[in-house]
Each structure stands twice: as structure tokens, then as C-alpha cells.
Write an enzyme that holds these catalytic residues in place. Structure first.
Site, PDB file in Angstrom:
ATOM      1  N   GLU A 252      -3.094   8.070  -4.338  1.00 36.01           N
ATOM      2  CA  GLU A 252      -3.484   7.634  -5.695  1.00 36.01           C
ATOM      3  C   GLU A 252      -4.674   8.442  -6.198  1.00 36.01           C
ATOM      4  OE1 GLU A 252      -3.980   3.364  -5.638  1.00 36.01           O
ATOM      5  OE2 GLU A 252      -1.999   3.089  -4.782  1.00 36.01           O
TER       6      GLU A 252
ATOM      7  N   HIS B 216      -1.335   0.575  -9.795  1.00 40.37           N
ATOM      8  CA  HIS B 216      -2.053  -0.327  -8.880  1.00 40.37           C
ATOM      9  C   HIS B 216      -2.702  -1.497  -9.638  1.00 40.37           C
ATOM     10  CE1 HIS B 216      -3.957  -0.353  -4.613  1.00 40.37           C
ATOM     11  NE2 HIS B 216      -3.800  -1.575  -5.081  1.00 40.37           N
TER      12      HIS B 216
ATOM     13  N   ARG C  23       0.864  -1.180   0.000  1.00 35.32           N
ATOM     14  CA  ARG C  23       0.000   0.000   0.000  1.00 35.32           C
ATOM     15  C   ARG C  23       0.901   1.231   0.000  1.00 35.32           C
ATOM     16  NH1 ARG C  23      -3.568  -2.690  -1.520  1.00 35.32           N
ATOM     17  NH2 ARG C  23      -5.553  -3.188  -0.541  1.00 35.32           N
TER      18      ARG C  23
HETATM   19  P1  NAD Z   1      -0.811 -11.492   4.663  1.00 29.20           P
HETATM   20  O1  NAD Z   1      -1.659 -11.068   5.815  1.00 29.20           O
HETATM   21  O2  NAD Z   1      -0.797 -12.934   4.270  1.00 29.20           O
HETATM   22  O3  NAD Z   1       0.717 -11.050   4.916  1.00 29.20           O
HETATM   23  C1  NAD Z   1       1.112  -9.872   5.555  1.00 29.20           C
HETATM   24  C2  NAD Z   1       2.345 -10.198   6.394  1.00 29.20           C
HETATM   25  O4  NAD Z   1       2.901  -8.969   6.892  1.00 29.20           O
HETATM   26  C3  NAD Z   1       2.018 -11.070   7.622  1.00 29.20           C
HETATM   27  O5  NAD Z   1       2.902 -12.191   7.664  1.00 29.20           O
HETATM   28  C4  NAD Z   1       2.241 -10.133   8.805  1.00 29.20           C
HETATM   29  O6  NAD Z   1       2.673 -10.829   9.968  1.00 29.20           O
HETATM   30  C5  NAD Z   1       3.315  -9.224   8.228  1.00 29.20           C
HETATM   31  N1  NAD Z   1       3.513  -7.944   8.939  1.00 29.20           N
HETATM   32  C6  NAD Z   1       2.596  -7.195   9.579  1.00 29.20           C
HETATM   33  N2  NAD Z   1       3.193  -6.094  10.106  1.00 29.20           N
HETATM   34  C7  NAD Z   1       4.508  -6.163   9.775  1.00 29.20           C
HETATM   35  C8  NAD Z   1       5.655  -5.337  10.043  1.00 29.20           C
HETATM   36  N3  NAD Z   1       5.535  -4.208  10.741  1.00 29.20           N
HETATM   37  N4  NAD Z   1       6.846  -5.720   9.538  1.00 29.20           N
HETATM   38  C9  NAD Z   1       6.969  -6.849   8.817  1.00 29.20           C
HETATM   39  N5  NAD Z   1       5.908  -7.684   8.551  1.00 29.20           N
HETATM   40  C10 NAD Z   1       4.710  -7.340   9.027  1.00 29.20           C
HETATM   41  O7  NAD Z   1      -1.268 -10.587   3.437  1.00 29.20           O
HETATM   42  P2  NAD Z   1      -1.013 -10.848   1.878  1.00 29.20           P
HETATM   43  O8  NAD Z   1      -2.141 -11.602   1.298  1.00 29.20           O
HETATM   44  O9  NAD Z   1       0.376 -11.350   1.698  1.00 29.20           O
HETATM   45  O10 NAD Z   1      -1.125  -9.331   1.350  1.00 29.20           O
HETATM   46  C11 NAD Z   1      -0.216  -8.348   1.805  1.00 29.20           C
HETATM   47  C12 NAD Z   1      -0.650  -6.951   1.399  1.00 29.20           C
HETATM   48  O11 NAD Z   1      -0.454  -6.773   0.010  1.00 29.20           O
HETATM   49  C13 NAD Z   1      -2.160  -6.672   1.590  1.00 29.20           C
HETATM   50  O12 NAD Z   1      -2.458  -6.268   2.909  1.00 29.20           O
HETATM   51  C14 NAD Z   1      -2.425  -5.580   0.592  1.00 29.20           C
HETATM   52  O13 NAD Z   1      -2.357  -4.306   1.204  1.00 29.20           O
HETATM   53  C15 NAD Z   1      -1.291  -5.718  -0.430  1.00 29.20           C
HETATM   54  N6  NAD Z   1      -1.815  -6.059  -1.767  1.00 29.20           N
HETATM   55  C16 NAD Z   1      -1.641  -5.177  -2.791  1.00 29.20           C
HETATM   56  C17 NAD Z   1      -2.115  -5.493  -4.056  1.00 29.20           C
HETATM   57  C18 NAD Z   1      -1.943  -4.549  -5.232  1.00 29.20           C
HETATM   58  O14 NAD Z   1      -2.813  -4.524  -6.084  1.00 29.20           O
HETATM   59  N7  NAD Z   1      -0.851  -3.818  -5.320  1.00 29.20           N
HETATM   60  C19 NAD Z   1      -2.789  -6.702  -4.270  1.00 29.20           C
HETATM   61  C20 NAD Z   1      -2.929  -7.578  -3.210  1.00 29.20           C
HETATM   62  C21 NAD Z   1      -2.434  -7.250  -1.955  1.00 29.20           C
END
Ligand code: NAD
Length: 320
Positions: A266, A284, A237
Site C-alpha cells: 500500500e 483500506h 491484510r
Molecule cells: P480475530 O483474532 O478475532 O480473528 C482472526 C481469526 O483468524 C481467528 O479465529 C484465528 O483463529 C483465525 N486464523 C488464524 N490463522 C488462520 C489460518 N491460517 N486459517 C484460517 N483462520 C486462521 O481478529 P478480527 O478482529 O476478526 O480481525 C481479523 C483481521 O482483520 C485483523 O487481524 C486485521 O488484520 C484485519 N482487519 C482489517 C481492517 C481493514 O481496515 N481492512 C480492519 C479491521 C481488521
């Protein structure tokens, strides 16, 4: 019962809702709805299939009315949801995990390869039709043997780590929880702090959710920890990175380059970002494959059908 879909989606999701016997109203606009349009549009809905631009808070819930039972986000991230407010109204919130993991991980590598091999810079030069092959023209960096630093080893971060490993990279990661099983499976190393990852990595890839604790996780101080030869990639994000600080770091060559799919405000870019050669930017689109977007719509539809049929949701999200 009425289901409102705030923007048209690909795949069978809408059809599944219609076949479930619901009255389905899809926004006729091919854009995010303005706030007042959205508030009017959701009135009387029992379920709403939302986009990540739709802020779901008290105002949203009050406009929809007391019959609202579920809000199903067309995204895995749910930072647009006020979860305490949703749970205080007994409204179920859901997201679309897993089905977009491959798409986002592959796009992350599209960005990584583009920035380290200077693909966008090279494309612009090829278009001039005035280039020559040159021993020192557009030299980039190879990934094999380099260190990939993953911030957030969840579903997407884990898949990015696997792809990095397949390309011969060393993988290090930080996460609030170490994942020993994963480390042993692919040969990755846990670092207790993001700072340790930033110090060692040649490519830093961000995969944390947007939380109060991850806002501006990458700022001026953190960028200074990175190697001057390292690249930063963000498909999580926009608010996770202080974009103005990143522009300064890229101008001053504090780091070598950055590739971004998400932005702080954005669709706007922080001033100066558009002028830099050492960036690759996409609007995005990390989950934008036919496969992922169809599956996201179908999973959101399944969540709505389940909850409106008094069954548990498949992929609920809750306030931590
Ligand atoms: P997920 O919940 O499986 O993984 C997130 C990980 O981050 C978890 O393991 C969590 O423990 C860790 N985390 C939390 N706080 C942290 C910190 N301070 N330091 C290090 N690690 C930390 O989620 P996911 O399915 O892997 O998705 C991750 C993110 O990707 C989503 O929350 C979303 O915002 C983003 N995303 C973006 C797009 C896009 O279109 N660009 C698409 C999908 C997801």
C-alpha cells in the site's frame, strides 16, 4: 506524563487523554509520519497511540526512551508490532478489537455485493449516458443459495458469516479452531482446511490476521482450487494474498473476480490490477465509519489511561 498521538483521530479519544491530566501531543501532519519524523516525534513519550503504518520495533522503543510504558494501536491488527521486543522491554501493547467488527463486516458486504453485481463497471457505463436496458447487459450473480467461504472465523469473520446467512447463503469456514457453538447458532459448516473452503465456495472472504503462517495464504495454487465462477474478497491484510498471482488469475479468468480493501504494498497496486474490469478496489477503509473510528480512538485512549495509571490494559495483545 506525555502521550504522543502519531496522527489525528476522530471522536473523544484525545479529549479523554487530556482530561486524564496527560500532556497530549498530536502530530500536526494529516498523513503517516516518515520514519525519522516518527522517531523524533515519540521521544520522551510515556504512551504512544500508533497507526498501523508505524513500525514498532527496537528502533522505535529506543528512540522513545526508557520511560515508554504503552503502545496503543489504532487498529485490531497488530502486525506492525514487534511483540517479543515490546515484552522484553516490559512495554504493554494494545489493539482495538470488537469496536470495528460491524464496520468491517458491513464493508466486506459492500465489496461482495459490488463485485457480484458489477456495480463499479455499471457505474462507469451509466456515466457514458449512452446505455440501453438490455436483457444480457451486465449480468451478475445472486447471493441467495450460494456458498460463502470464510477464512478465519474470528470476530469479523463471524459477523460476515452471520450477514451471509441473513442473505440466504450457505456458510462454510476454516479456522485453526472449530467453533461448534457458532456453527449450531447460525448453521455453518467447519472445513478442516482452507483448500476445502476454496473448492466449494462461490464467494471466499478472508478474515485471518497477518502472521508468518498466513502470508500468501492465497497463492497461484490456491487460486486454481477455486471455481472459475467464484469471487475472492480480502479485507484482512494485503500480504495474505499473493497479489501478482491474483492479477494473473483474474486476467486468465481462473476466478470470476476479486474485491480488495487491502494491498500487498500500500498504496501501490500490483501492475495490471488497475486495468481489470473484474475487480472492485477500496483504499483500506473497511473500518472507516464515524462510529468505529471514534470508538477505536476512545478504546486506545482508555488503554493508555489505564496503563499510565498502573491499571491493567483493557485489550492487551501478546506474542503467541
Ligand atoms: P480475530 O483474532 O478475532 O480473528 C482472526 C481469526 O483468524 C481467528 O479465529 C484465528 O483463529 C483465525 N486464523 C488464524 N490463522 C488462520 C489460518 N491460517 N486459517 C484460517 N483462520 C486462521 O481478529 P478480527 O478482529 O476478526 O480481525 C481479523 C483481521 O482483520 C485483523 O487481524 C486485521 O488484520 C484485519 N482487519 C482489517 C481492517 C481493514 O481496515 N481492512 C480492519 C479491521 C481488521
Amino acid at each position: 506524563m506525555k502521550v504522543v498521538v502519531t496522527r489525528k483521530i476522530p471522536g473523544n479519544g484525545i479529549k479523554m487523554l487530556q482530561e486524564g491530566g496527560f500532556e497530549v501531543v498530536v502530530s500536526p501532519q494529516n498523513r503517516p509520519l516518515e520514519r525519522q519524523e516518527l522517531l523524533n516525534f515519540i521521544q520522551g513519550a510515556n504512551g504512544v497511540l500508533t497507526q498501523l503504518q508505524d513500525k514498532v520495533n527496537d528502533e522505535f522503543i529506543n528512540s522513545a526512551g526508557p520511560q515508554l510504558k504503552i503502545v496503543a494501536n489504532f487498529a485490531v491488527g497488530f502486525d506492525n508490532f514487534d511483540l517479543p521486543s515490546l515484552s522484553s522491554h516490559n512495554i504493554v501493547a494494545t489493539n482495538t478489537p470488537d469496536v470495528l467488527t460491524e464496520a468491517v463486516a458491513e464493508h466486506t458486504f459492500a465489496l461482495i455485493l459490488s463485485i457480484v453485481r458489477r456495480v463499479v463497471e455499471a457505474y462507469k457505463i451509466a456515466l457514458t449516458q449512452s446505455f440501453t436496458f438490455g436483457p444480457e447487459v451486465l449480468l451478475g450473480m445472486e447471493l441467495k443459495g450460494k456458498t460463502l467461504g470464510v477464512l478465519g472465523l474470528g470476530r469479523i469473520g463471524g459477523r460476515v458469516a452471520e450477514i451471509g446467512k441473513a442473505l440466504g447463503m450457505n456458510v462454510i469456514y476454516s479456522d485453526p479452531k472449530a467453533n461448534v457453538e457458532f456453527e449450531q447458532k447460525i448453521g455453518a459448516s467447519f472445513k478442516a482446511t482452507p483448500e476445502e473452503v476454496l473448492k466449494e465456495a462461490d464467494v471466499v472472504s478472508i478474515h485471518v490476521p497477518l502472521l508468518d503462517s498466513t502470508k500468501h495464504l492465497i497463492n497461484t495454487e490456491k487460486l486454481k482450487i477455486m471455481k472459475p465462477t467464484a469471487y475472492l474478497v480480502n479485507t484482512s491484510r494485503g500480504l495474505v494474498v499473493d497479489e501478482a498471482a491474483l492479477v494473473e488469475a483474474l486476467k486468465n479468468k481462473t476466478i470470476a473476480g476479486a474485491a480488495l480493501d487491502v494491498f500487498e504494498n500500500e498504496p501501490y497496486l500490483s501492475p495490471g490490477l488497475e486495468l481489470l474490469d473484474n475487480v472492485v478496489l477500496t483504499p483500506h477503509i473497511a473500518s472507516a465509519t464515524i462510529e468505529a473510528r471514534s470508538a477505536m480512538g476512545e478504546l486506545a485512549a482508555k488503554n493508555i489511561i489505564a496503563v499510565l495509571s498502573n491499571q491493567p490494559p483493557l485489550t492487551p495483545v501478546k506474542a503467541k
